[in-house]
Design a protein around this motif. Sequence first.
Motif, PDB file in Angstrom:
ATOM      1  N   LEU A   1       0.802  -1.223   0.000  1.00 24.48           N
ATOM      2  CA  LEU A   1       0.000   0.000   0.000  1.00 24.48           C
ATOM      3  C   LEU A   1       0.835   1.273   0.000  1.00 24.48           C
ATOM      4  CD1 LEU A   1      -2.868  -0.810   2.523  1.00 24.48           C
ATOM      5  CD2 LEU A   1      -2.988  -0.745   0.056  1.00 24.48           C
ATOM      6  N   LYS A   2       2.136   1.160  -0.090  1.00 26.65           N
ATOM      7  CA  LYS A   2       2.979   2.352  -0.030  1.00 26.65           C
ATOM      8  C   LYS A   2       2.749   3.215  -1.266  1.00 26.65           C
ATOM      9  CE  LYS A   2       7.567   3.875   1.012  1.00 26.65           C
ATOM     10  NZ  LYS A   2       8.934   3.561   1.273  1.00 26.65           N
ATOM     11  N   ASP A   3       2.651   4.505  -1.069  1.00 21.16           N
ATOM     12  CA  ASP A   3       2.469   5.502  -2.130  1.00 21.16           C
ATOM     13  C   ASP A   3       1.172   5.325  -2.907  1.00 21.16           C
ATOM     14  OD1 ASP A   3       4.923   6.595  -1.468  1.00 21.16           O
ATOM     15  OD2 ASP A   3       6.004   5.352  -2.910  1.00 21.16           O
ATOM     16  N   CYS A   4       0.128   4.813  -2.287  1.00 19.09           N
ATOM     17  CA  CYS A   4      -1.146   4.716  -3.001  1.00 19.09           C
ATOM     18  C   CYS A   4      -2.138   5.710  -2.411  1.00 19.09           C
ATOM     19  CB  CYS A   4      -1.680   3.291  -2.987  1.00 19.09           C
ATOM     20  SG  CYS A   4      -2.292   2.722  -1.424  1.00 19.09           S
ATOM     21  N   TYR A   5      -3.158   6.012  -3.196  1.00 24.51           N
ATOM     22  CA  TYR A   5      -4.185   6.952  -2.771  1.00 24.51           C
ATOM     23  C   TYR A   5      -5.507   6.563  -3.410  1.00 24.51           C
ATOM     24  CZ  TYR A   5      -3.361   8.961  -7.371  1.00 24.51           C
ATOM     25  OH  TYR A   5      -3.236   9.128  -8.728  1.00 24.51           O
ATOM     26  N   ALA A   6      -6.584   7.143  -2.919  1.00 24.79           N
ATOM     27  CA  ALA A   6      -7.913   6.885  -3.475  1.00 24.79           C
ATOM     28  C   ALA A   6      -8.453   8.184  -4.052  1.00 24.79           C
ATOM     29  CB  ALA A   6      -8.840   6.346  -2.397  1.00 24.79           C
ATOM     30  N   TYR A   7      -9.267   8.041  -5.110  1.00 23.03           N
ATOM     31  CA  TYR A   7      -9.886   9.207  -5.719  1.00 23.03           C
ATOM     32  C   TYR A   7     -11.305   8.856  -6.146  1.00 23.03           C
ATOM     33  CZ  TYR A   7      -8.800   7.040 -10.228  1.00 23.03           C
ATOM     34  OH  TYR A   7      -8.709   6.173 -11.283  1.00 23.03           O
ATOM     35  N   ILE A   8     -12.106   9.898  -6.359  1.00 27.74           N
ATOM     36  CA  ILE A   8     -13.504   9.732  -6.737  1.00 27.74           C
ATOM     37  C   ILE A   8     -13.673  10.235  -8.169  1.00 27.74           C
ATOM     38  CG2 ILE A   8     -15.886  10.360  -6.217  1.00 27.74           C
ATOM     39  CD1 ILE A   8     -14.913  10.834  -3.312  1.00 27.74           C
ATOM     40  N   LYS A   9     -14.292   9.384  -9.019  1.00 30.95           N
ATOM     41  CA  LYS A   9     -14.531   9.757 -10.412  1.00 30.95           C
ATOM     42  C   LYS A   9     -15.906   9.230 -10.806  1.00 30.95           C
ATOM     43  CE  LYS A   9     -12.584   9.155 -15.007  1.00 30.95           C
ATOM     44  NZ  LYS A   9     -11.568   8.452 -15.793  1.00 30.95           N
ATOM     45  N   ASN A  10     -16.772  10.109 -11.283  1.00 33.01           N
ATOM     46  CA  ASN A  10     -18.123   9.753 -11.719  1.00 33.01           C
ATOM     47  C   ASN A  10     -18.902   9.013 -10.626  1.00 33.01           C
ATOM     48  OD1 ASN A  10     -17.539  10.872 -14.206  1.00 33.01           O
ATOM     49  ND2 ASN A  10     -16.872   8.920 -15.065  1.00 33.01           N
ATOM     50  N   SER A  11     -18.839   9.504  -9.405  1.00 37.07           N
ATOM     51  CA  SER A  11     -19.523   8.910  -8.245  1.00 37.07           C
ATOM     52  C   SER A  11     -19.096   7.474  -7.977  1.00 37.07           C
ATOM     53  CB  SER A  11     -21.045   8.983  -8.408  1.00 37.07           C
ATOM     54  OG  SER A  11     -21.456  10.323  -8.429  1.00 37.07           O
ATOM     55  N   GLU A  12     -17.858   7.145  -8.315  1.00 35.59           N
ATOM     56  CA  GLU A  12     -17.259   5.852  -7.992  1.00 35.59           C
ATOM     57  C   GLU A  12     -15.901   6.116  -7.360  1.00 35.59           C
ATOM     58  OE1 GLU A  12     -19.054   2.926 -11.430  1.00 35.59           O
ATOM     59  OE2 GLU A  12     -17.097   3.831 -11.766  1.00 35.59           O
ATOM     60  N   VAL A  13     -15.513   5.266  -6.423  1.00 37.95           N
ATOM     61  CA  VAL A  13     -14.247   5.438  -5.724  1.00 37.95           C
ATOM     62  C   VAL A  13     -13.255   4.410  -6.259  1.00 37.95           C
ATOM     63  CG1 VAL A  13     -13.119   5.529  -3.474  1.00 37.95           C
ATOM     64  CG2 VAL A  13     -15.502   6.204  -3.685  1.00 37.95           C
ATOM     65  N   PHE A  14     -12.053   4.876  -6.580  1.00 39.09           N
ATOM     66  CA  PHE A  14     -10.996   4.016  -7.094  1.00 39.09           C
ATOM     67  C   PHE A  14      -9.755   4.171  -6.231  1.00 39.09           C
ATOM     68  CE2 PHE A  14     -13.683   4.880 -10.722  1.00 39.09           C
ATOM     69  CZ  PHE A  14     -13.787   3.640 -11.336  1.00 39.09           C
ATOM     70  N   ILE A  15      -8.938   3.129  -6.206  1.00 34.15           N
ATOM     71  CA  ILE A  15      -7.653   3.195  -5.524  1.00 34.15           C
ATOM     72  C   ILE A  15      -6.568   3.109  -6.588  1.00 34.15           C
ATOM     73  CG2 ILE A  15      -7.531   0.729  -5.039  1.00 34.15           C
ATOM     74  CD1 ILE A  15      -6.213   1.552  -2.364  1.00 34.15           C
ATOM     75  N   CYS A  16      -5.588   3.987  -6.472  1.00 32.24           N
ATOM     76  CA  CYS A  16      -4.528   4.079  -7.463  1.00 32.24           C
ATOM     77  C   CYS A  16      -3.181   3.842  -6.780  1.00 32.24           C
ATOM     78  CB  CYS A  16      -4.549   5.469  -8.090  1.00 32.24           C
ATOM     79  SG  CYS A  16      -3.304   5.717  -9.344  1.00 32.24           S
ATOM     80  N   GLY A  17      -2.311   3.092  -7.431  1.00 29.70           N
ATOM     81  CA  GLY A  17      -0.954   2.891  -6.928  1.00 29.70           C
ATOM     82  C   GLY A  17      -0.791   1.721  -5.979  1.00 29.70           C
ATOM     83  N   MET A  18      -1.844   0.952  -5.738  1.00 30.30           N
ATOM     84  CA  MET A  18      -1.712  -0.231  -4.882  1.00 30.30           C
ATOM     85  C   MET A  18      -1.063  -1.340  -5.701  1.00 30.30           C
ATOM     86  SD  MET A  18      -4.510  -2.313  -2.616  1.00 30.30           S
ATOM     87  CE  MET A  18      -5.365  -3.143  -3.913  1.00 30.30           C
ATOM     88  N   HIS A  19       0.053  -1.855  -5.233  1.00 29.22           N
ATOM     89  CA  HIS A  19       0.793  -2.869  -5.982  1.00 29.22           C
ATOM     90  C   HIS A  19       0.437  -4.261  -5.476  1.00 29.22           C
ATOM     91  CE1 HIS A  19       4.152  -5.374  -7.315  1.00 29.22           C
ATOM     92  NE2 HIS A  19       4.250  -4.509  -8.309  1.00 29.22           N
TER      93      HIS A  19
ATOM     94  N   LEU B   1     -16.732  15.513   1.964  1.00 25.75           N
ATOM     95  CA  LEU B   1     -15.552  15.710   2.813  1.00 25.75           C
ATOM     96  C   LEU B   1     -14.307  16.045   2.002  1.00 25.75           C
ATOM     97  CD1 LEU B   1     -16.072  12.848   5.407  1.00 25.75           C
ATOM     98  CD2 LEU B   1     -16.158  15.296   5.852  1.00 25.75           C
ATOM     99  N   THR B   2     -14.134  15.405   0.837  1.00 28.34           N
ATOM    100  CA  THR B   2     -12.911  15.647   0.060  1.00 28.34           C
ATOM    101  C   THR B   2     -12.951  16.968  -0.700  1.00 28.34           C
ATOM    102  OG1 THR B   2     -13.789  14.316  -1.766  1.00 28.34           O
ATOM    103  CG2 THR B   2     -12.316  13.221  -0.211  1.00 28.34           C
ATOM    104  N   LYS B   3     -14.132  17.567  -0.855  1.00 30.59           N
ATOM    105  CA  LYS B   3     -14.192  18.879  -1.510  1.00 30.59           C
ATOM    106  C   LYS B   3     -13.687  19.985  -0.592  1.00 30.59           C
ATOM    107  CE  LYS B   3     -17.511  18.070  -5.028  1.00 30.59           C
ATOM    108  NZ  LYS B   3     -17.486  18.592  -6.323  1.00 30.59           N
ATOM    109  N   GLN B   4     -13.632  19.705   0.709  1.00 28.20           N
ATOM    110  CA  GLN B   4     -13.103  20.693   1.644  1.00 28.20           C
ATOM    111  C   GLN B   4     -11.607  20.870   1.399  1.00 28.20           C
ATOM    112  OE1 GLN B   4     -14.024  19.703   5.681  1.00 28.20           O
ATOM    113  NE2 GLN B   4     -16.184  19.377   5.245  1.00 28.20           N
TER     114      GLN B   4
END
Length: 152
Positions: free
Chosen positions: A43-61, A94-97
């Motif tokens: 999980l090092k250097d990974c993050y989550a983001y929201i796109k089109n009302s769906e949540v994705f995780i990026c950078g998880m190896h 919360l993430t728009k803050q």
Amino acid sequence: MNTKLIAKNPTAYHNYNIENKIEAGIVLSGTEIKSIRNGKANLKDCYAYIKNSEVFICGMHISPYEHGNIFNKDPLRDRKLLLHKKEIQKLIGLTKQQGYTLVPICLYFKGSHVKIELGIGKGKKLYDKRQDLAKKDALRQIAINLKNKNYR
């Protein structure tokens, strides 16, 4: 239910002040599950983001499974997280803050399902990190002193 820890994000609490936590399922292929059962997730250097009302995780190896041949997926591909619509709407608010982000904290088995714990956190400044390290060192020194005092 019994839980078994697979991987932790070593820098989550160091780089962010985690205010809320939320548990999410994750969409994986069969070879990815087998690789995770072998402990090959990071999980090092990974993050989550929201796109089109769906949540994705990026950078998880997730390392390719040794016996997976053509069924192996890209180890760093974006993976969809499974959340209820109300939870996603709450995360969007919360993430728009200013300064808040979604940080993966840990990956674990809950029963036979793989779950990921997301934290809603605000990034720390360099001086905050220094203060946390100084506090941690002071607590460690106090514990050492108490331990030595009790043995005398």
